[in-house]
Design a protein around this motif. Structure first.
Motif, short mmCIF file in Angstrom:
data_model
loop_
_atom_site.label_atom_id
_atom_site.label_comp_id
_atom_site.label_asym_id
_atom_site.label_seq_id
_atom_site.Cartn_x
_atom_site.Cartn_y
_atom_site.Cartn_z
N GLY A 1 0.82 -1.21 0.00
CA GLY A 1 0.00 0.00 0.00
C GLY A 1 0.85 1.25 0.00
O GLY A 1 0.56 2.22 -0.71
N ASP A 2 1.94 1.24 0.79
CA ASP A 2 2.86 2.38 0.81
C ASP A 2 3.47 2.62 -0.56
O ASP A 2 3.55 3.75 -1.04
CB ASP A 2 3.98 2.15 1.83
CG ASP A 2 3.47 2.10 3.26
OD1 ASP A 2 2.34 2.56 3.52
OD2 ASP A 2 4.21 1.58 4.12
N GLU A 3 3.91 1.53 -1.19
CA GLU A 3 4.55 1.65 -2.50
C GLU A 3 3.57 2.15 -3.56
O GLU A 3 3.93 2.88 -4.48
CB GLU A 3 5.11 0.29 -2.92
CG GLU A 3 6.25 -0.19 -2.05
CD GLU A 3 6.68 -1.61 -2.33
OE1 GLU A 3 7.69 -2.06 -1.77
OE2 GLU A 3 6.01 -2.29 -3.14
N TYR B 1 -4.17 -1.64 1.84
CA TYR B 1 -4.26 -1.34 3.27
C TYR B 1 -5.43 -2.09 3.92
O TYR B 1 -5.32 -2.57 5.05
CB TYR B 1 -4.43 0.16 3.49
CG TYR B 1 -3.20 0.99 3.21
CD1 TYR B 1 -1.92 0.55 3.56
CD2 TYR B 1 -3.31 2.25 2.62
CE1 TYR B 1 -0.80 1.33 3.30
CE2 TYR B 1 -2.19 3.04 2.37
CZ TYR B 1 -0.94 2.57 2.70
OH TYR B 1 0.17 3.33 2.45
N ARG B 2 -6.54 -2.18 3.22
CA ARG B 2 -7.70 -2.88 3.78
C ARG B 2 -7.44 -4.39 3.88
O ARG B 2 -7.91 -5.04 4.80
CB ARG B 2 -8.96 -2.60 2.96
CG ARG B 2 -9.42 -1.15 3.08
CD ARG B 2 -10.90 -0.97 2.75
NE ARG B 2 -11.30 0.42 2.84
CZ ARG B 2 -11.56 1.05 3.98
NH1 ARG B 2 -11.46 0.40 5.14
NH2 ARG B 2 -11.94 2.32 3.99
N ARG B 3 -6.68 -4.92 2.95
CA ARG B 3 -6.27 -6.33 3.04
C ARG B 3 -5.36 -6.53 4.25
O ARG B 3 -5.49 -7.50 4.98
CB ARG B 3 -5.56 -6.74 1.75
CG ARG B 3 -4.96 -8.14 1.77
CD ARG B 3 -5.99 -9.22 1.92
NE ARG B 3 -5.37 -10.53 1.79
CZ ARG B 3 -5.86 -11.64 2.32
NH1 ARG B 3 -7.01 -11.63 2.99
NH2 ARG B 3 -5.24 -12.80 2.15
N SER B 4 -4.45 -5.59 4.45
CA SER B 4 -3.58 -5.65 5.62
C SER B 4 -4.39 -5.59 6.90
O SER B 4 -4.15 -6.35 7.85
CB SER B 4 -2.57 -4.49 5.58
OG SER B 4 -1.76 -4.47 6.73
N LYS C 1 -3.31 5.06 7.74
CA LYS C 1 -2.83 5.12 6.36
C LYS C 1 -3.99 5.25 5.37
O LYS C 1 -3.89 6.00 4.39
CB LYS C 1 -2.00 3.87 6.05
CG LYS C 1 -0.64 3.85 6.75
CD LYS C 1 0.15 2.62 6.34
CE LYS C 1 1.54 2.63 6.95
NZ LYS C 1 2.34 1.45 6.51
N ILE C 2 -5.07 4.52 5.62
CA ILE C 2 -6.25 4.62 4.74
C ILE C 2 -6.78 6.05 4.75
O ILE C 2 -7.07 6.64 3.70
CB ILE C 2 -7.34 3.63 5.19
CG1 ILE C 2 -6.90 2.18 4.93
CG2 ILE C 2 -8.67 3.91 4.45
CD1 ILE C 2 -7.79 1.14 5.56
N GLY C 3 -6.91 6.63 5.94
CA GLY C 3 -7.39 8.00 6.06
C GLY C 3 -6.50 8.99 5.36
O GLY C 3 -6.97 9.94 4.72
#
Length: 209
Positions: free
Chosen positions: A54-56, A75-78, A105-107
């Protein structure tokens, strides 16, 4: 090894290759995490890899691909894997921290397009942080995350025009950040945190005026 290689590629600006390598790593992580009797620690490791993907894909301020939609999906999978890890081992602190970090992170990704949705994610993130054991909440890393969540909540409120509601959150975040910076004057990251809060706080005052 593939995950580590991906992270190095990302940090050196070779993000498309980094994402490709991370997706290969995740094929193995998925197989391991879905196996019968998979331990909580392994499920968490799979979730952590998705968080890095997600970061990448979309983390702001980095050499990401700026793909917000795919970043949120990762991120939601994480987040889902962290939640599953906790059902296996409710005391796995890394996964419990992950519930807070992944929401944050999602926000952060959603902030530019939907600050109202981002605000909800930050609020849940802080609620998750508040459920951690007191000893963990006293950890300097956790305290820093709390300051970041408070600032991001305030940023979301500022985007929504709720300047008065944002002001005390900025003040709380600034107080925590200044305290951490004072603990170690050589900690440049802590000093930068103070600068960021002050800048965002100034924007809130300016827009309110």
């Amino acid at each position: 090894v593939e995950q580590s290689r991906s992270e190095i590629l990302w940090q050196t600006g070779k993000t498309p290759e980094a994402v490709s390598v991370m997706r290969e790593a995740l094929k193995s992580f998925d197989a391991l995490a879905e196996a019968s009797g998979a331990p909580a620690s392994l499920i968490f490791e799979a979730g952590s890899a998705y968080g890095t993907l997600g970061d990448e894909l979309g983390q702001s301020g980095t050499a990401s691909l700026a793909d917000a939609s795919d970043a949120v999906t990762a991120y939601r999978r994480s987040l889902a894997l962290d939640e599953r890890a906790i059902t296996v081992d409710p005391n796995l602190l890394r996964a419990r921290r992950g519930l807070s970090v992944q929401r944050m992170k999602i926000g952060t990704v959603e902030m530019t397009t939907d600050p109202a949705a981002a605000l909800k994610e930050f609020q849940i993130s802080l609620q998750n942080a508040d459920t951690l054991p007191k000893s963990e909440q006293a950890n300097l890393s956790t305290i820093r995350i709390r300051a970041m969540i408070l600032r991001k909540q305030a940023d979301a409120l500022e985007h929504l025009g709720e300047y008065a509601q944002a002001a005390p959150l900025f003040a709380q975040s600034l107080e925590i950040s200044q305290h951490l910076a004072a603990l170690d004057p050589k900690d440049l990251r802590a000093a930068l945190d103070v600068v960021i809060v002050l800048q965002d706080q100034a924007i809130n005052y300016e827009d309110a005026a």
